[in-house]
Design an enzyme around this catalytic site. Sequence first.
Site, PDB file in Angstrom:
ATOM      1  N   GLU A 260       0.832  -1.212   0.000  1.00 34.24           N
ATOM      2  CA  GLU A 260       0.000   0.000   0.000  1.00 34.24           C
ATOM      3  C   GLU A 260       0.864   1.260   0.000  1.00 34.24           C
ATOM      4  O   GLU A 260       0.776   2.077   0.912  1.00 34.24           O
ATOM      5  CB  GLU A 260      -0.901   0.007   1.244  1.00 34.24           C
ATOM      6  N   CYS A 329      -4.122  33.389   9.483  1.00 34.78           N
ATOM      7  CA  CYS A 329      -3.994  34.082  10.761  1.00 34.78           C
ATOM      8  C   CYS A 329      -3.672  33.109  11.878  1.00 34.78           C
ATOM      9  O   CYS A 329      -4.485  32.871  12.778  1.00 34.78           O
ATOM     10  CB  CYS A 329      -5.270  34.860  11.041  1.00 34.78           C
TER      11      CYS A 329
END
Length: 406
Positions: A260, A329
């Site tokens: 995988e 921010c």
Amino acid sequence: MPLNTIAKAVGTPCYIYSSATLNRHFEVFQAPLVASETDHIICYAMKANSSLAILDLLVRAGSGFDIVSGGELYRALQAGANPRKIVYSGVGKLPHEIQAALNANILMFNVESADELERIQQVAQAMDKVAPIALRVNPDIDPKTHPYISTGLYESKFGIDIRDAFAVFERAKALSHIEVVGVDCHIGSQITRMQPFLDALARIKTLVQDLQKQGFQIRYLDMGGGLGIPYDAEEPPLPSEYTQAIVERTRDLDCTLIFEPGRVIAGNAGVLLTEVQYLKQNREKRFVIVDTGMHHLIRPTLYHAYQAVQAVNPREGAGFVADLVGPICESGDYLAKDRHLPEVQQGDLLALMSAGAYGYSMASFYNSYARPAEVLVKGDQYALIRERDTLEDMVRGERLPQFDGD
Ligand code: LLP
């Protein structure tokens, strides 16, 4: 394909992937398996990069997929994946997701808990289907990687403790709508040494042999993913060394090997292209502010990961030390910290390297920024494979409530 050309046509920020590199990574990984005539399935871990065009390319290369949600199943099927090459991992499979996977006739479920096994039995029984399963076993191996991406220690939420595995296999055997077909493990990600894989394999191999002795027909041995890549100066084993080592140690098991890989296929096949907006210097530090950040590439702030930075059009000069930051921010919004950056000016293009895996797939709309466009390059051509989000995309599906009395 000059990145300047793509920047001009598509704008920034923009993820750009190389189809040649994706194909080469897949082939290099697969080469020892083909050369040794080992029965195998490569199930690309699509969480690394699940854009349809990337999946389509990998389907054509012969890849299957490791999925972890109904959403990933949907994407894989959209891309024309062969369901017999889909394995389904993840600790939180929902009933409707299990149902969809059974309907699609996937190869197997990688079951992560005893509870999940019972649920799959229930769903399969209600559908009058038999669910092929492997148990994902936790072999308690330290992969020596970042704690957020270590999955094979007993303290982790993943897999079934190897000491309990036999009992759960016995339970699975007793269930009417479950067929045990495999054993699975995945110990972590960005692993840069061979030893943790070999240690895990040794434990898993003993388990497979014990199970086979007890009459379990273990047809699939899934070794998960996790092979690391060079972001900076790491020297992980070559993909061919990795697969070769596993082939050599599993020959006697008579199992089809499943892998995988995610990062090793996609990571170094992509860059995130960004434009310098401002240079800022306060009394303490210098900053280079660009038009992308943690909302598009969260790895630096989430894992303190290193992503190399290159100037697309290098300038004369020695460069300088600064933080490369985005517009978000949050003080955690950085792409590189205290990094020696190339000489840059406002409007310059920078490439964040090794951004093909866990880049776009982890991007968000945070601070209501559109997610970037994605481009695939093939030879001297390029194609837009995902449009930049529009503001309408961003608010799609949102509604103002209609409460009585308002
Ligand atoms: N199989 C399973 C069950 C997995 O959980 C993963 C990754 C893979 C395969 C693929 O691992 P790879 O070959 O890509 O290392 N967002 C993090 C990485 C998270 C990995 C999660 N699982 C990062 O950016 O470093």
